[in-house]
Structures are given as C-alpha cells and as structure tokens.
Design a protein around this motif. Structure first.
Motif, mmCIF file in Angstrom:
data_model
loop_
_atom_site.group_PDB
_atom_site.id
_atom_site.type_symbol
_atom_site.label_atom_id
_atom_site.label_comp_id
_atom_site.label_asym_id
_atom_site.label_seq_id
_atom_site.Cartn_x
_atom_site.Cartn_y
_atom_site.Cartn_z
ATOM 1 N N ALA A 2 0.845 -1.108 0.103
ATOM 2 C CA ALA A 2 0.094 0.129 -0.022
ATOM 3 C C ALA A 2 0.739 1.262 0.070
ATOM 4 N N THR A 4 0.353 5.802 -0.164
ATOM 5 C CA THR A 4 -0.372 6.937 -0.261
ATOM 6 C C THR A 4 0.099 7.908 -1.516
ATOM 7 N N GLN A 27 -8.759 4.637 -8.332
ATOM 8 C CA GLN A 27 -7.549 4.007 -7.987
ATOM 9 C C GLN A 27 -7.285 3.102 -9.253
#
Length: 67
Positions: A2, A4, A27
């Motif tokens: 993951a 940001t 996304q």
C-alpha cells in the motif's frame, strides 16, 4: 504494498472526472496510468541502450547513406 499518493486539488479533480467518465475507480485509473508510464519509459530506455550500443557499428555506413 500500500502507498499514499498525494495529489494537488486540480489533479484529484481531473482524476475523479476521468474515472467517472470511464466508469472506473480513481484507483484503477491511477494504477493503469502508472503501468503505462513504466512500460513506455522502460521501452524507451531499452531502445536508447540498443541504439547506443549498435549505432557506432554502423556509423560509417549511415554517414555514407546520408551523403
């Protein structure tokens, strides 16, 4: 993994509009853009490498063709 991704307000809005237009998530659109960027730049770097290695072998012939 993951991560940001911080975007400016105008970038976020452009991504949101594009995702809505394509009926995809933001996304999905961002991930596709990253894949395309990496693929295109990897291909260009490979071509540059091949040209750097091979052009000197043919420099004389190419120069004669250009005359």
């Amino acid at each position: 993994m993951a991560m940001t991704l911080r975007l400016a307000d105008d970038e976020t809005e452009a991504l949101r509009r594009r995702a809505e237009f394509e009926h995809r998530s933001m996304q999905e659109v961002a991930r596709q853009a990253i894949r395309e960027y990496v693929e295109n730049h990897s291909r260009a770097e490979l071509l540059d490498q091949v040209l750097d290695e091979e052009l000197p072998r043919y420099a004389e012939a190419l120069e004669r063709l250009g005359q």
